[in-house]
Design an enzyme around this catalytic site. Structure first.
Site, PDB file in Angstrom:
ATOM      1  N   GLU A 341     -64.011 125.219 -14.954  1.00 31.54           N
ATOM      2  CA  GLU A 341     -64.926 124.549 -14.026  1.00 31.54           C
ATOM      3  C   GLU A 341     -65.799 123.514 -14.722  1.00 31.54           C
ATOM      4  O   GLU A 341     -67.021 123.640 -14.742  1.00 31.54           O
ATOM      5  CB  GLU A 341     -65.822 125.590 -13.360  1.00 31.54           C
ATOM      6  N   PRO A 342     -65.215 122.480 -15.270  1.00 30.24           N
ATOM      7  CA  PRO A 342     -66.051 121.469 -15.915  1.00 30.24           C
ATOM      8  C   PRO A 342     -66.768 120.586 -14.892  1.00 30.24           C
ATOM      9  O   PRO A 342     -66.166 120.203 -13.884  1.00 30.24           O
ATOM     10  CB  PRO A 342     -65.028 120.639 -16.709  1.00 30.24           C
ATOM     11  N   TYR A 389     -85.208 120.058 -20.323  1.00 26.85           N
ATOM     12  CA  TYR A 389     -84.410 120.756 -21.334  1.00 26.85           C
ATOM     13  C   TYR A 389     -84.596 120.200 -22.740  1.00 26.85           C
ATOM     14  O   TYR A 389     -83.837 120.576 -23.635  1.00 26.85           O
ATOM     15  CB  TYR A 389     -82.910 120.636 -21.001  1.00 26.85           C
ATOM     16  N   CYS A 416     -96.720 108.866 -13.492  1.00 27.08           N
ATOM     17  CA  CYS A 416     -98.094 109.154 -13.888  1.00 27.08           C
ATOM     18  C   CYS A 416     -98.134 110.527 -14.545  1.00 27.08           C
ATOM     19  O   CYS A 416     -98.737 111.462 -14.020  1.00 27.08           O
ATOM     20  CB  CYS A 416     -98.998 109.083 -12.659  1.00 27.08           C
ATOM     21  N   GLU A 417     -97.484 110.632 -15.684  1.00 29.91           N
ATOM     22  CA  GLU A 417     -97.394 111.907 -16.388  1.00 29.91           C
ATOM     23  C   GLU A 417     -96.980 111.625 -17.826  1.00 29.91           C
ATOM     24  O   GLU A 417     -95.989 110.929 -18.067  1.00 29.91           O
ATOM     25  CB  GLU A 417     -96.344 112.781 -15.692  1.00 29.91           C
TER      26      GLU A 417
END
Lengths: 489, 489
Positions: A341-342, A389, A416-417
């Site tokens: 299942e790639p 991640y 805005c972070e």
């Protein structure tokens, strides 16, 4: 670090590399999936390493990058930035390579969660692959694209009644059972529709792939599947066999994401084969004969940056299929069909995101050090993976050749972070300027699929390219799309 | 841990707590913002602690939770799950408390990035607050809601030409300059429109708030603002003053998010006051007289779980305003007006997300231990914060009172990803079952705003409640919303 001219002896001396081609530098630099980009590699800034960039990516004499024979500058002129560009030839060739490696296109299920549009579903269908869906919405889009239901497999740790029902009524090939109560639930739905539903049982084989914690999925303490060790997996299989309207046709497991250690797949196969033998021994021969599928999931690692190497799919497949044959013989049972299942390994390297460079700012990070902040017109809304991640990415200027001194650079978005960082640290030429186009590689998987409207930054368009032609796949979002949900006048 | 009856002497003995009310337990348990939930607190499972849940949240004799006088069971019957429920009274009362604390409603800018719909903008306007926007899209939605442009402040590290132009043409009150090249760019736009644009300069005061790395924003090595230490901030101020069509009216800084140590605000104020004095001394008196705003940004921490305590806004404001008065006197300059920009502290606690419990699964985590996995019909698509920031949340069953033994529980979503965990570990009653409604508290900020369509899980609806009435704010997304972007037939 003192700025150095690209490819200069000074830089090589600084990094301890006295000679060597790009390839050999890269091999020496490679130390695994999460290795940061190294100075010597990053300075080859006008190159488009083939193991990272789409298959048809080229840079012409003027330095303009083209994909599928279409200049990115032309695409941007027509569709603006940010823009996802999908290389159809690359996507299809990866489908074909997977099909060849695993002995048949239908043995390969494209994991649609990586990237799904109607056109993607059509490509997958035309290549003869099967399709995984993991929600009602994914199934609905696949069906809207006329993907044959019998080649669809339905996943999910918490499938809704509506999802399971559509699986049965649409004639989805396989449903992967994931929780005890789902067995009775699906059986009841199938019975209500006078249907026999083929199912797999998702097994936790107790193998933890060596990958980022958030995306490792095969240890026991997780939400998916039935434990092999506790006996829950075997019990689920026997219950499925006993259910009046279910037919157990296979076992499923998934050892992790971005896996580079192929042994995990072999070990998982080995454990599932033992379980398959055990289950076969406890059920009627007619039922045992139906239990023929060994679905080993996805997780095939790709290269996001030059100093990573993608997992060699054909080699892994060869080893895995031999291992399954050997083990099956040893267990004196017929060899099951191996399914995979790639998602990322097909969609990931096929696409790039093109941004326009906005504000450029040099920031003091210490008394004698600066870092150049290059801001682009997208960010964590179109690619959450670096923030989520700590994922690595690689970017290149796409509208011209660059030159100049190497400067410590950081690629940031417009949100805005402060955590809105796409590439935390790279050594890039100091001539990158406002208005340049910057392409980020390997953004085909889990970027658009996880995109948000944070800060009301609307979704980019997706365009596919092939043989010199471009075709819009998903149009850019507009404010009207947001306001369509707003109930106030 | 051995399961124990709720509120039983055994449990109190196990946790070392021999007596005490919920409040005192909670105070003893509180050790800071990122403290995990403790067993003794978690077992008070039918309580709705007022510092975490919306102001009007109640549980009736049947155990049904109501907000704004509307039962969540009734809301779910009409609008289904997942569902965001916003307590209008709570939202407005937080606006009012902020306005009172900082000496005037217009001194408080609601940071719209936390949660923005037309109705939210209207509430903020009706309460007399000002509004922060951080993108073209946020500005457009504010204007679509008829928010007065003169009470809007525009932020952004990489404002587009279109964004800056709309700021000027719409008459946005203040633009916060964030990068060197933006000064000339905005001046040119203002000049082209025969306009004088009031601006603030965003300053990096060199203060790192003690909060999660991804959301700390005031150290030097970040994308926002001009460095105080390097002299870049002062230079930007002087350039803005000199620009023909800009008027420098204030300084801005932002020390972090989810800040619980109020000293950071005072220290930042002190540093900005010195800069303000220095700038005033170098410019003409008429220009100096215009430099009167000290915008200290947002970051006021809220309680996501019972063992956290929100920052006491009125106390912080009192200290801060006194500090600014004292420092201004010491610097022999007129006291500037203090502005603040709370987003989370207004929207966060005002909303909950209601989910339906689906599959329940006990997983062996060790030979003698199990963890109960409760899966709900949403997840990281409607609340990415636990995966993105390791954020804590608290949930309660909303349709009935619960009882039973305490079991180690984990709340997971329905996404095809093992990191899709909303609450990693909690001690919850073992009678929570499929079909129960589970409400997660304090989801008003950065949940819907950052929501995605991952796995084609469509955005939930948002409903606002007040005085026994419910009104749909944002309708639920449908597959047609996705397909509207898809260019293939």
């Amino acid at each position: 670090m003192t700025p150095a001219r690209f490819n200069s002896p000074e830089l090589r001396a600084n990094t301890g590399l006295t000679s060597g081609t790009f390839d050999s530098v890269e091999k020496r630099a490679f130390q695994g999936a999460h290795q940061s980009i190294t100075p010597a590699v990053a300075t080859q800034f006008n190159e488009l390493p083939a193991h990272v960039w789409p298959a048809t990516a080229t840079r012409d004499e003027d330095g303009v990058v083209a994909i599928g024979g279409v200049k990115l500058t032309d695409l941007v002129a027509e569709y603006a930035t940010p823009l996802f560009v999908v290389d159809e030839e690359d996507f299809r060739s990866r489908c074909q390579a997977m099909a060849a490696a695993f002995g048949g296109a239908h043995h390969v299920h494209y994991a649609s969660k990586a990237m799904l549009t109607k056109r993607i579903a059509r490509w997958v269908n035309e290549e003869g692959l099967s399709l995984d869906v993991a929600s009602l919405g994914e199934l609905q889009i696949a069906l809207a694209a006329n993907f044959p239901a019998e080649r669809i497999t339905a996943h999910g740790n918490n499938k809704s009644e509506a999802f399971l029902t559509l699986c049965v009524t649409a004639g989805v090939g396989h449903v992967v059972l994931d929780a005890p109560q789902e067995i009775g639930q699906l059986n009841a739905i199938a019975r209500a529709h006078n249907s026999q539903q083929e199912v797999l049982v998702r097994v936790k084989p107790g193998i933890e792939a060596h990958t980022h914690e958030f995306i490792a999925t095969s240890h026991e303490d997780q939400k998916f599947g039935f434990s092999l060790a506790s006996g829950a997996a075997k019990a689920a299989c026997l219950e499925a066999v006993a259910a009046s309207n279910l037919e157990l046709v296979g076992l499923h497991c998934h050892v992790g994401s971005q896996v580079f250690d192929a042994q995990g797949f072999s070990l998982a196969a080995q454990r599932l084969l033992h379980l398959m033998r055990d289950v076969r021994q406890e059920i009627r021969p007619a039922d045992a004969d139906r239990l023929t599928l060994l679905d080993l999931g996805g997780g095939y690692g790709i290269a996001y940056v030059a100093d990573q190497q993608p997992l060699d799919v054909s080699q892994v497949a060869h080893t895995l299929l031999n291992e399954v044959a050997r083990q099956s013989a040893e267990l004196e049972m017929e060899q099951p069909t191996v399914l995979v299942e790639p998602g990322r390994a097909i969609a990931g390297p096929a696409a790039v995101t093109v941004y326009t460079v906005g504000n450029v700012k040099d920031v003091h990070t210490a008394a004698d050090r600066t870092r150049r902040y290059l801001a682009i017109d997208g960010g964590m809304s179109d690619n959450i993976r670096p923030a989520l991640y700590a994922a690595d990415y690689e970017a290149r200027v796409a509208n011209r050749n660059t030159s100049g001194s190497a400067v410590s650079s950081r690629l940031v978005g417009s949100h805005c972070e402060s955590g809105d960082i796409l590439i935390s640290e790279a050594l890039w030429p100091d001539d990158i300027a406002t208005g340049d186009l910057l392409a980020v590689a390997a953004t085909g998987a889990y970027c658009y699929a996880m995109s948000s409207r944070y800060n009301m930054m609307l979704r980019p368009a997706i365009v596919s390219v092939r043989d010199g032609k471009a075709s819009l796949m998903m149009r850019r979002e507009t404010l009207d799309d947001v306001l369509a949900l707003d109930c106030d006048k």
